[in-house]
Design a protein around this motif. Structure first.
Motif, PDB file in Angstrom:
ATOM      1  N   LYS A 294       0.694  -1.419  -0.154  1.00 39.33           N
ATOM      2  CA  LYS A 294       0.074   0.248   0.231  1.00 39.33           C
ATOM      3  C   LYS A 294       1.089   1.190  -0.008  1.00 39.33           C
ATOM      4  CE  LYS A 294      -3.741   2.531   0.887  1.00 39.33           C
ATOM      5  NZ  LYS A 294      -2.724   4.099   1.448  1.00 39.33           N
ATOM      6  N   TYR A 295       1.585   1.201   1.028  1.00 42.10           N
ATOM      7  CA  TYR A 295       2.580   2.287   0.689  1.00 42.10           C
ATOM      8  C   TYR A 295       3.624   2.234   0.277  1.00 42.10           C
ATOM      9  CZ  TYR A 295       7.641   4.759   2.157  1.00 42.10           C
ATOM     10  OH  TYR A 295       8.321   5.691   1.584  1.00 42.10           O
ATOM     11  N   LEU A 296       3.602   1.261  -1.149  1.00 44.46           N
ATOM     12  CA  LEU A 296       4.311   1.428  -2.889  1.00 44.46           C
ATOM     13  C   LEU A 296       3.573   2.002  -3.909  1.00 44.46           C
ATOM     14  CD1 LEU A 296       6.312  -1.978  -2.643  1.00 44.46           C
ATOM     15  CD2 LEU A 296       7.711   1.012  -2.159  1.00 44.46           C
ATOM     16  N   ALA A 297       2.798   1.578  -3.395  1.00 44.09           N
ATOM     17  CA  ALA A 297       1.104   2.203  -4.334  1.00 44.09           C
ATOM     18  C   ALA A 297       1.075   3.580  -4.524  1.00 44.09           C
ATOM     19  CB  ALA A 297       0.113   1.175  -3.926  1.00 44.09           C
ATOM     20  N   ASP A 298       0.312   4.173  -2.996  1.00 43.91           N
ATOM     21  CA  ASP A 298       0.910   5.383  -3.054  1.00 43.91           C
ATOM     22  C   ASP A 298       2.169   6.278  -2.950  1.00 43.91           C
ATOM     23  OD1 ASP A 298      -1.770   4.600  -1.804  1.00 43.91           O
ATOM     24  OD2 ASP A 298      -0.652   4.979   0.653  1.00 43.91           O
ATOM     25  N   MET A 299       2.665   5.866  -3.186  1.00 47.21           N
ATOM     26  CA  MET A 299       4.210   6.794  -4.263  1.00 47.21           C
ATOM     27  C   MET A 299       3.983   6.732  -5.322  1.00 47.21           C
ATOM     28  SD  MET A 299       7.249   5.784  -1.360  1.00 47.21           S
ATOM     29  CE  MET A 299       8.370   7.398  -2.202  1.00 47.21           C
ATOM     30  N   ASN A 300       3.304   6.417  -5.844  1.00 49.70           N
ATOM     31  CA  ASN A 300       2.907   5.503  -7.570  1.00 49.70           C
ATOM     32  C   ASN A 300       4.158   4.364  -8.155  1.00 49.70           C
ATOM     33  OD1 ASN A 300       1.163   6.910  -6.916  1.00 49.70           O
ATOM     34  ND2 ASN A 300       1.848   8.721  -8.861  1.00 49.70           N
ATOM     35  N   TYR A 301       4.682   3.447  -7.515  1.00 49.26           N
ATOM     36  CA  TYR A 301       5.623   2.322  -7.719  1.00 49.26           C
ATOM     37  C   TYR A 301       4.985   0.907  -7.230  1.00 49.26           C
ATOM     38  CZ  TYR A 301       9.825  -0.099  -7.248  1.00 49.26           C
ATOM     39  OH  TYR A 301      10.598  -1.494  -7.644  1.00 49.26           O
ATOM     40  N   VAL A 302       5.205   1.187  -8.650  1.00 48.76           N
ATOM     41  CA  VAL A 302       4.237  -0.224  -9.380  1.00 48.76           C
ATOM     42  C   VAL A 302       6.056  -1.645  -9.180  1.00 48.76           C
ATOM     43  CG1 VAL A 302       3.989  -1.915 -11.331  1.00 48.76           C
ATOM     44  CG2 VAL A 302       2.806   0.691 -11.033  1.00 48.76           C
ATOM     45  N   HIS A 303       5.411  -2.343  -7.919  1.00 48.46           N
ATOM     46  CA  HIS A 303       6.605  -3.353  -8.070  1.00 48.46           C
ATOM     47  C   HIS A 303       7.085  -4.840  -8.943  1.00 48.46           C
ATOM     48  CE1 HIS A 303       9.093  -7.095  -6.136  1.00 48.46           C
ATOM     49  NE2 HIS A 303       9.062  -5.460  -5.205  1.00 48.46           N
ATOM     50  N   ARG A 304       6.553  -5.112  -9.233  1.00 51.67           N
ATOM     51  CA  ARG A 304       6.272  -5.843 -10.898  1.00 51.67           C
ATOM     52  C   ARG A 304       6.667  -7.590 -10.950  1.00 51.67           C
ATOM     53  NH1 ARG A 304       8.367  -2.496 -16.105  1.00 51.67           N
ATOM     54  NH2 ARG A 304       9.839  -2.582 -14.822  1.00 51.67           N
ATOM     55  N   ASP A 305       6.882  -7.627  -9.412  1.00 50.07           N
ATOM     56  CA  ASP A 305       7.146  -8.878  -9.122  1.00 50.07           C
ATOM     57  C   ASP A 305       7.000  -9.190  -7.949  1.00 50.07           C
ATOM     58  OD1 ASP A 305       8.874 -11.623  -9.663  1.00 50.07           O
ATOM     59  OD2 ASP A 305      10.871 -10.663  -9.865  1.00 50.07           O
ATOM     60  N   ALA A 356      -0.786  -7.686 -17.999  1.00 51.40           N
ATOM     61  CA  ALA A 356       0.628  -7.059 -18.011  1.00 51.40           C
ATOM     62  C   ALA A 356       0.914  -8.627 -18.920  1.00 51.40           C
ATOM     63  CB  ALA A 356       1.546  -7.820 -16.219  1.00 51.40           C
ATOM     64  N   ILE A 357       0.499  -9.874 -18.465  1.00 53.64           N
ATOM     65  CA  ILE A 357       1.364 -10.794 -19.429  1.00 53.64           C
ATOM     66  C   ILE A 357       1.109 -10.272 -21.285  1.00 53.64           C
ATOM     67  CG2 ILE A 357       0.846 -13.734 -20.030  1.00 53.64           C
ATOM     68  CD1 ILE A 357       0.856 -13.861 -17.454  1.00 53.64           C
ATOM     69  N   GLN A 358      -0.564 -10.022 -21.153  1.00 54.32           N
ATOM     70  CA  GLN A 358      -0.402  -9.283 -22.252  1.00 54.32           C
ATOM     71  C   GLN A 358      -0.180  -8.880 -23.174  1.00 54.32           C
ATOM     72  OE1 GLN A 358      -2.628 -12.156 -23.866  1.00 54.32           O
ATOM     73  NE2 GLN A 358      -2.775 -11.397 -26.097  1.00 54.32           N
ATOM     74  N   TYR A 359      -0.672  -7.587 -22.023  1.00 49.36           N
ATOM     75  CA  TYR A 359      -0.126  -6.504 -22.696  1.00 49.36           C
ATOM     76  C   TYR A 359       1.190  -4.834 -22.026  1.00 49.36           C
ATOM     77  CZ  TYR A 359      -5.032  -6.935 -24.641  1.00 49.36           C
ATOM     78  OH  TYR A 359      -5.829  -7.616 -25.399  1.00 49.36           O
ATOM     79  N   ARG A 360       2.445  -6.346 -21.520  1.00 51.19           N
ATOM     80  CA  ARG A 360       2.721  -5.387 -20.719  1.00 51.19           C
ATOM     81  C   ARG A 360       2.506  -4.599 -19.943  1.00 51.19           C
ATOM     82  NH1 ARG A 360       8.118  -7.639 -20.297  1.00 51.19           N
ATOM     83  NH2 ARG A 360       9.011  -6.326 -19.875  1.00 51.19           N
ATOM     84  N   LYS A 361       1.209  -4.411 -19.304  1.00 51.13           N
ATOM     85  CA  LYS A 361       0.241  -3.333 -18.931  1.00 51.13           C
ATOM     86  C   LYS A 361       0.922  -3.307 -17.201  1.00 51.13           C
ATOM     87  CE  LYS A 361      -4.134  -0.527 -17.935  1.00 51.13           C
ATOM     88  NZ  LYS A 361      -2.603   0.738 -18.609  1.00 51.13           N
ATOM     89  N   PHE A 362       1.679  -2.812 -16.437  1.00 50.80           N
ATOM     90  CA  PHE A 362       2.254  -3.544 -15.324  1.00 50.80           C
ATOM     91  C   PHE A 362       1.800  -1.599 -14.478  1.00 50.80           C
ATOM     92  CE2 PHE A 362       5.187  -5.824 -16.883  1.00 50.80           C
ATOM     93  CZ  PHE A 362       4.804  -7.717 -16.114  1.00 50.80           C
ATOM     94  N   THR A 363       0.177  -1.937 -13.473  1.00 48.73           N
ATOM     95  CA  THR A 363      -0.075  -1.377 -12.842  1.00 48.73           C
ATOM     96  C   THR A 363       0.113  -1.050 -11.407  1.00 48.73           C
ATOM     97  OG1 THR A 363      -2.184  -1.922 -12.916  1.00 48.73           O
ATOM     98  CG2 THR A 363      -1.505  -0.520 -14.781  1.00 48.73           C
ATOM     99  N   SER A 364      -0.246  -0.998 -10.417  1.00 53.66           N
ATOM    100  CA  SER A 364      -0.404  -1.112  -8.989  1.00 53.66           C
ATOM    101  C   SER A 364      -1.811  -2.302  -8.702  1.00 53.66           C
ATOM    102  CB  SER A 364      -0.970  -0.023  -8.055  1.00 53.66           C
ATOM    103  OG  SER A 364      -0.037   1.066  -7.658  1.00 53.66           O
ATOM    104  N   ALA A 365      -2.758  -1.841  -9.633  1.00 54.99           N
ATOM    105  CA  ALA A 365      -3.680  -3.222 -10.192  1.00 54.99           C
ATOM    106  C   ALA A 365      -3.307  -4.277 -10.062  1.00 54.99           C
ATOM    107  CB  ALA A 365      -4.615  -2.844 -11.274  1.00 54.99           C
TER     108      ALA A 365
END
Length: 396
Positions: A294-305, A356-365
């Motif tokens: 939640k903290y990382l998402a609030d900072m607009n950081y997407v982990h992706r892994d 994310a697999i299909q379109y490489r669309k990585f977000t907090s979602a």
């Protein structure tokens, strides 16, 4: 051998049974002594199981441990030496403060869920419910879009800097190599070895740390990618995100120094302690991971892994999000089957959201999807997601 827990005067250890023992194991002998003392002053204890609680230790002291098994044929060889440190009084008081909200929060989770369920039913069945109500819509958007709180820092991508070294200087503290002492190699990282050791900064007490080193013969790009993790980590300050102590860039080898997490990666830790925790403890681990994300998402950081292998656990079972290296997504040179080719890069199929697999669309979602997989990993004590299904089957 790994550390299960610790206090100011005790350490609880667990270890794996030898692969091919010479007969039935009767018991184990654990030998230990203070790091600064001679091995001749060691103490031994016997244990009928592969766990032991060592009591009567000094607070804030580092001890050396070795274990060996005994069968009817006699004792086997001692294992390699491992270093574990008891808590200081200050750390103990802090740990109590950390664990209290976890326990309270976990115990209240069921009650909160029931209350929320009742509220949802009442709201959905309320006559004259106005779906266009502007106040309700504004609040809903606020809580679902991850809007920043006033004064909240925003994550800055180090790859946007023209000079990557500038990002390192801005976000990571430079540490003189004379303050760092490597004790032993504990694993292998993407760019080199991972070690445990000690950090003694001027005016501060010595502390046990984890040290990532950059292998010799590196290219400038490898150096930049290696240090980018420090540039990312140095921007975060949260009890459920791994803490960066600093970097060594002016000497060789180049190092990233972080807090030491005694129980290692969450997936391995759970598999080694299968069935040993209560549901409340497992939910507490998940609550900590959620808090960090939640903290990382609030900072607009997407982990992706996000995965259990990238969560570290300390001696108080506090889980912290780690592994902020992005190079695996930028290059297609890893042989790790966990990361499968997709649209020119490597992604962990079993943990990754469909878009994310299909379109490489990585977000907090998409990180939330990965968190769902982590929840399954935790509650199953480190089982492989989707069991023996192939990556292609998982994608379908």
């Amino acid at each position: 051998m790994h550390q299960v827990s610790r206090t100011v005067d005790s350490i609880t250890l667990s270890w794996s049974q030898p692969d091919q023992p010479n007969g039935v194991i009767l018991d184990y002998e654990l030998q230990y002594y203070e790091k600064d003392q001679s091995e001749y002053n060691s103490t031994t204890v016997r244990s009928q199981t592969n766990t032991a609680v060592i009591r009567g230790l000094k607070s804030g002291s580092i001890y050396v441990f070795q274990v060996r098994a005994r069968t009817v044929a006699g004792f086997g060889r001692y294992s390699g030496k491992l270093y574990f440190q008891t808590m200081t009084e200050e750390e103990y008081n802090t740990s109590i403060q950390e664990k209290l909200p976890l326990i309270i929060g976990s115990a209240a989770a069921g009650l909160v869920f029931l209350i929320a369920l009742v509220v949802i039913i009442i709201v959905c069945n309320r006559r004259g419910f106005d779906r266009g109500d502007s106040e309700y819509t504004d609040k809903l958007q606020h809580y679902t879009s991850g809007h920043m709180s006033p004064g909240m820092k925003i994550y800055i991508d180090p790859f946007t800097y023209e000079d990557p070294n500038e990002a390192v200087r801005e976000f990571a503290k430079e540490i003189d190599i004379s303050c760092v002492k490597i004790e032993q190699v504990i694993g292998a990282g993407e760019f080199g070895e991972v070690c445990s050791g000690n950090l003694k900064l001027p005016g501060k007490r010595e502390m046990f740390v984890a040290i990532k080193t950059l292998k010799s013969g590196y290219t400038e790009k490898q150096r930049r990618d290696f240090l980018s993790e420090a540039s990312i980590m140095g921007q975060f300050d949260h009890p459920n995100v791994i803490h960066l102590e600093g970097v060594v860039t002016k000497s060789s080898p180049v190092m990233i120094i972080t807090e030491f997490m005694e129980n290692g990666s969450l997936d391995t830790f759970l598999r080694q302690n299968d069935g040993q925790f209560t549901v409340i403890q497992l939910v507490g681990m998940l609550r900590g991971i959620a808090s960090g994300m939640k903290y990382l998402a609030d900072m607009n950081y997407v982990h992706r892994d996000l995965a259990a292998r990238n969560i570290l656990v300390n001696s108080n079972l506090v889980c912290k999000v780690s592994d902020f290296g992005l190079s695996r997504f930028l290059e297609d040179d890893t042989s790790d089957p966990t990361y499968t080719s997709a649209l020119g890069g490597k992604i962990p199929i079993r943990w990754t959201a469909p878009e994310a697999i299909q379109y490489r669309k990585f977000t907090s979602a998409s990180d939330v999807w990965s968190y769902g997989i982590v929840m399954w990993e935790v509650m199953s004590y480190g089982e492989r997601p989707y069991w023996d299904m192939t990556n292609q089957d998982v994608r379908i």
